[in-house]
Scaffold this motif. Structure first.
Motif, PDB file in Angstrom:
ATOM      1  N   THR A  11      23.284 -12.951 -84.545  1.00 15.90           N
ATOM      2  CA  THR A  11      24.267 -13.799 -84.833  1.00 15.90           C
ATOM      3  C   THR A  11      24.629 -14.427 -86.189  1.00 15.90           C
ATOM      4  O   THR A  11      25.781 -14.471 -86.444  1.00 15.90           O
ATOM      5  CB  THR A  11      23.486 -15.040 -84.271  1.00 15.90           C
ATOM      6  N   LEU A  14      27.126 -11.516 -87.528  1.00 11.25           N
ATOM      7  CA  LEU A  14      28.225 -11.825 -86.920  1.00 11.25           C
ATOM      8  C   LEU A  14      29.034 -12.965 -87.569  1.00 11.25           C
ATOM      9  O   LEU A  14      30.262 -12.651 -87.880  1.00 11.25           O
ATOM     10  CB  LEU A  14      28.228 -11.869 -85.379  1.00 11.25           C
ATOM     11  N   LEU A  15      28.518 -14.044 -87.714  1.00 12.40           N
ATOM     12  CA  LEU A  15      28.872 -14.902 -88.309  1.00 12.40           C
ATOM     13  C   LEU A  15      29.381 -14.910 -89.871  1.00 12.40           C
ATOM     14  O   LEU A  15      30.349 -15.392 -90.341  1.00 12.40           O
ATOM     15  CB  LEU A  15      27.742 -16.435 -88.395  1.00 12.40           C
ATOM     16  N   LEU A  82      28.757 -21.218 -80.804  1.00 14.35           N
ATOM     17  CA  LEU A  82      29.252 -19.707 -80.918  1.00 14.35           C
ATOM     18  C   LEU A  82      30.313 -19.444 -79.962  1.00 14.35           C
ATOM     19  O   LEU A  82      31.236 -18.556 -80.428  1.00 14.35           O
ATOM     20  CB  LEU A  82      27.875 -18.998 -80.358  1.00 14.35           C
ATOM     21  N   GLY A  86      33.794 -17.784 -81.298  1.00 20.24           N
ATOM     22  CA  GLY A  86      34.286 -16.564 -80.660  1.00 20.24           C
ATOM     23  C   GLY A  86      35.795 -16.888 -79.943  1.00 20.24           C
ATOM     24  O   GLY A  86      36.635 -15.732 -80.452  1.00 20.24           O
ATOM     25  N   THR A 192      34.210  -9.053 -83.198  1.00 18.24           N
ATOM     26  CA  THR A 192      33.358 -10.160 -83.475  1.00 18.24           C
ATOM     27  C   THR A 192      33.455 -11.296 -82.648  1.00 18.24           C
ATOM     28  O   THR A 192      32.502 -11.842 -82.211  1.00 18.24           O
ATOM     29  CB  THR A 192      33.668 -10.655 -84.931  1.00 18.24           C
ATOM     30  N   LEU A 196      30.420 -12.667 -80.096  1.00 19.11           N
ATOM     31  CA  LEU A 196      30.159 -14.115 -80.316  1.00 19.11           C
ATOM     32  C   LEU A 196      30.216 -14.722 -78.861  1.00 19.11           C
ATOM     33  O   LEU A 196      29.301 -15.885 -78.755  1.00 19.11           O
ATOM     34  CB  LEU A 196      31.128 -14.726 -81.325  1.00 19.11           C
TER      35      LEU A 196
END
Length: 207
Positions: A11, A14-15, A82, A86, A192, A196
């Motif tokens: 997480t 990806l952020l 999230l 996304g 990504t 997410l």
């Protein structure tokens, strides 16, 4: 409630990859000041993440020790954050490439200036605060001091983000044309965004 460290690492990674103000700043600092200035900027950004997570942790201990209903609300809120990120990332994948800085940095490009710019950009980013308040708590283990666990996860968040920016700035310095190519930016956003979304559903449902 146990710490799901692999999911947390994915997480936060990806952020960190999400195009935005910090990524644009790293690109600019690398192109204009070189890797030394970029790394000072990364250190400033990591300091900002530590400040966000520590401040949030001080007020989250009571929530984490409360009844299961309160924790469920926090968990669902984190999942929604999230999912929204996304969806926004997927929408952005259909548009233009990541934004570029517009203001000059001056001739000096000193390390301290890079550090303060990284710090200021991060502290001015509400997404970091939202993550610290709504997503970070659900990964904290109840086995041990909640505050210490929260701060430790915040430090890990800062480290993971710094690692991504080190790789990214190195790539910028080695291949400017590839990194700035719109197709590459769109592909990165699409991958990504889907990841997410999946993580958001997993978090919100407690899977």
């Amino acid at each position: 409630m146990r710490t799901r460290l692999p999911v947390f690492l994915i997480t936060t990674w990806l952020l960190a990859m999400l195009p935005g103000a910090s990524l644009a700043l790293m690109t600019r600092q690398t192109l204009e000041g070189g890797l030394r200035v970029a790394r000072a900027t990364i250190a400033g950004n990591a300091t900002g993440l530590l400040i966000w997570s520590t401040a949030a942790s001080a007020g989250l201990s009571a929530v984490l020790l409360a009844d299961p209903t309160a924790y469920a609300v926090v968990r669902v809120a984190g999942g929604i954050v999230l999912i929204v990120l996304g969806v926004n990332t997927l929408r952005a994948a259909q548009g233009a490439a990541a934004p570029h800085p517009t203001t000059g940095d001056g001739p000096g490009n000193r390390l301290w200036r890079g550090y303060t710019r990284g710090l200021g950009t991060n502290l001015g980013n509400p997404k970091a605060g939202v993550f610290a308040v709504s997503v970070l708590p659900q990964f904290v283990t109840a086995q041990g001091p909640v505050l210490v666990s929260s701060i430790a996860l915040g430090a890990l968040w800062a480290l993971v983000t710094a690692c991504w920016y080190v790789l990214f700035t190195w790539a910028v310095s080695r291949g400017r044309a590839l990194v700035s190519r719109p197709a590459v930016q769109r592909g990165l956003r699409a991958v990504t965004g889907f990841a997410l979304l999946l993580l958001g559903v997993t978090v919100a449902t407690g899977m």
